[in-house]
Motif scaffolding. Sequence first.
Motif, PDB file in Angstrom:
ATOM      1  N   CYS A   1     -29.820  -0.951   2.031  1.00  0.00           N
ATOM      2  CA  CYS A   1     -31.117  -1.411   1.529  1.00  0.00           C
ATOM      3  C   CYS A   1     -31.749  -2.430   2.477  1.00  0.00           C
ATOM      4  O   CYS A   1     -32.969  -2.419   2.695  1.00  0.00           O
TER       5      CYS A   1
ATOM      6  N   THR B   1     -21.511  -2.989  -1.812  1.00  0.00           N
ATOM      7  CA  THR B   1     -21.953  -3.875  -0.730  1.00  0.00           C
ATOM      8  C   THR B   1     -22.470  -3.067   0.456  1.00  0.00           C
ATOM      9  O   THR B   1     -23.473  -3.429   1.084  1.00  0.00           O
TER      10      THR B   1
ATOM     11  N   ALA C   1     -32.773  -1.010  -4.144  1.00  0.00           N
ATOM     12  CA  ALA C   1     -31.440  -0.696  -4.663  1.00  0.00           C
ATOM     13  C   ALA C   1     -31.060   0.697  -4.203  1.00  0.00           C
ATOM     14  O   ALA C   1     -31.913   1.583  -4.071  1.00  0.00           O
TER      15      ALA C   1
ATOM     16  N   SER D   1     -25.859  -1.977  -0.358  1.00  0.00           N
ATOM     17  CA  SER D   1     -26.788  -3.103  -0.223  1.00  0.00           C
ATOM     18  C   SER D   1     -27.175  -3.313   1.238  1.00  0.00           C
ATOM     19  O   SER D   1     -28.330  -3.633   1.546  1.00  0.00           O
TER      20      SER D   1
ATOM     21  N   ALA E   1     -29.561  -4.498  -4.007  1.00  0.00           N
ATOM     22  CA  ALA E   1     -28.458  -4.143  -4.908  1.00  0.00           C
ATOM     23  C   ALA E   1     -27.863  -2.807  -4.511  1.00  0.00           C
ATOM     24  O   ALA E   1     -28.559  -1.898  -4.049  1.00  0.00           O
TER      25      ALA E   1
END
Length: 666
Positions: free
Chosen positions: A599, A593, A462, A596, A398
């Motif tokens: 991540c 995005t 996240a 993300s 996330a």
Amino acid sequence: MDRSEIQKAIQRGLTPMGAPDPLTLSEWAAEHFYLSAESSYVEQKWEAYPPQVAVMNAISNDDIREVDWIKSARVGYTKIILAAMLYMAEHKRRNQAIWQPTDDDSDDFVKTELEPALRDVTAMRKVFPQYLARHKSNTLKQKKFVDSILFTKGGKAAKNFRRISIDTGFLDEADAFDRDVEKEGDPFTLAKKRTEGATFPKMVVGSTPKLKGFSLIEDRAALADVLLRFHIRCPHCGEWITLQWGGKDKPFGFKWVNGDPETVAHLCCECSALFTQADYLTVWGSGRWISDSGIWTADGIRFYNAADEEVPVPVHVAFHIWTAYSPQATWADIVREFLAAAEKAKAGDMSKMKTFVNTTRGEVWEEDVEKTDSDALAERAESFPLRVVPMGGLVLVAGVDVQADRFEVVVWALGRGEESWTVDYVQLHANPADETEWDKLDAYLQTAFPHAAGSMLTIEAAAVDTGGHYTHQAYNFCRQRARRKIFAVKGDSQQGKPIKGRSSSQDVNWRGKVIKRGVKLWLVGTDTAKDLLHGRLQIVGAGPGAVHFSKELPETFYKQLTSEYRVLAKTQSGDQYRWVKPSGKRNEVLDCTVYSMFCAQQLDLHRFTDKMWERLEAAVQPPNHDLFAAAPAPAPLPEKPPERPVDAPAPRPDPAPRRSRISRFA
């Protein structure tokens, strides 16, 4: 102390109480301003050109609160704002600030423009006795005058727009400023707030325009009450006209014979007669600044309508002028510059033509840009529902963007080869300044999402953006949840950096407490991530790198994801591609995005081997699963779902208790 010294002391003390003789800026400059040798072609007393008078007087007109100037090179903008700063200090005794695009630009302006002017304009010595001294009132960052102060600052850092109160603000080369200064707002709004409370607030903004759709000065001028252009009477027909470049296929503007710049003349758009630069200089003294609506001024003090009736002075005025109006450049030289740029353009090099349009014609450059079509992405949307992880999705990540009144969160499911699916897009209404409001985000990030194969997945990592007003609140939130892989991130200002950049430990100020070796802040190579995402969005179908969208996503999701353009920009290191956001567009989905993708790299998904993916697939979606079974229903709603906007997606699944957090990825 003798009597003469006493009288001088009394006079100095009573000076601030006296009312100065009313002088416009053009009158003051004609009497006092001087062009210094360090920054002028010719060292001499200032003499304004006819088009400059109205602009100068508009700056000194207290009825006008905002003055914008879209300009080319060689029209005297820098000298005019320099004269205006000295005028405000010596004549009106008002606090001021000037912001340049960077701190280095600010220092250069002080050294090459401001300090020589303070030395050579003798009228300044009575309000600035320290002009030659090393003194705390005479630094690169501020000049303290009698009864006023001038701040000189760069515009990159939000802190440079805080803790000062001024009457007049100047922004030089506005198109070189960041559109969003450290996520705290545009530079004009931040600067204008410093004038709140002033009796006569004034903002002066000028710039050479750059790229169409991304020009800050063009956006500013669009908001003005009037946009004025300098008109002259045609030497032949007497009609009011502007000097226009025209073009090969235009029946007006600059024309020359057989490629010879020396034959250049201007073709009148009204009578089609030609006149030379010498002819122009015989009539420019009676010129007017006229808007498309017919509002005009000759002096920047009084304004009239098309019927020559005096009208109220507009509050926000914009001016546009280009190099052809200046006697410092010959029309023949302008044509030579164009011909050289056109020759380069034939070989595919548009750099000189872009410079010609921006700095000589004073116009924005229209350029083909790389972007993804939001409508095309929406048409590719698939029928899988949100809040249910589709087959193929194995790991949830996330990205979180912190706004003034909400948290924006996008959840992605990643599979083999970093193929990705949208799982959720939510706006959580909250006040990030309130410690307890972050509990809404904490609860959401613990949500367990059902998988199409029957299992439940939670978010494995996240990333929370720490830019903007709520840096320390974000630091504190991430520091307390580091074991859950909640990362504090910030976009790297340098180009070409890896998506997962370097990290550094940050102190966390929280209610006055300083925690040493606090949260680990990670830099994200945002331009690298956007390049990668742009390429992935071009993949149609399934497979490594493909991006899948749910039909339940709102239209704004696609518009924000594709909000930025990739353009070629000139830098000190050469030509580089940059991602830029047009004015007025939102890009929170794109930022989420990108975080993300960070991540995914933190989880090393880009290094997974086939065997590692096979083991993960066996854990999340065993091969004996019935592929034709209906997807499981979302988990029951929580008793008190977080507050969300009217047009927000449907309520989310119930957050799973911490102790029962499910992770097959580990």
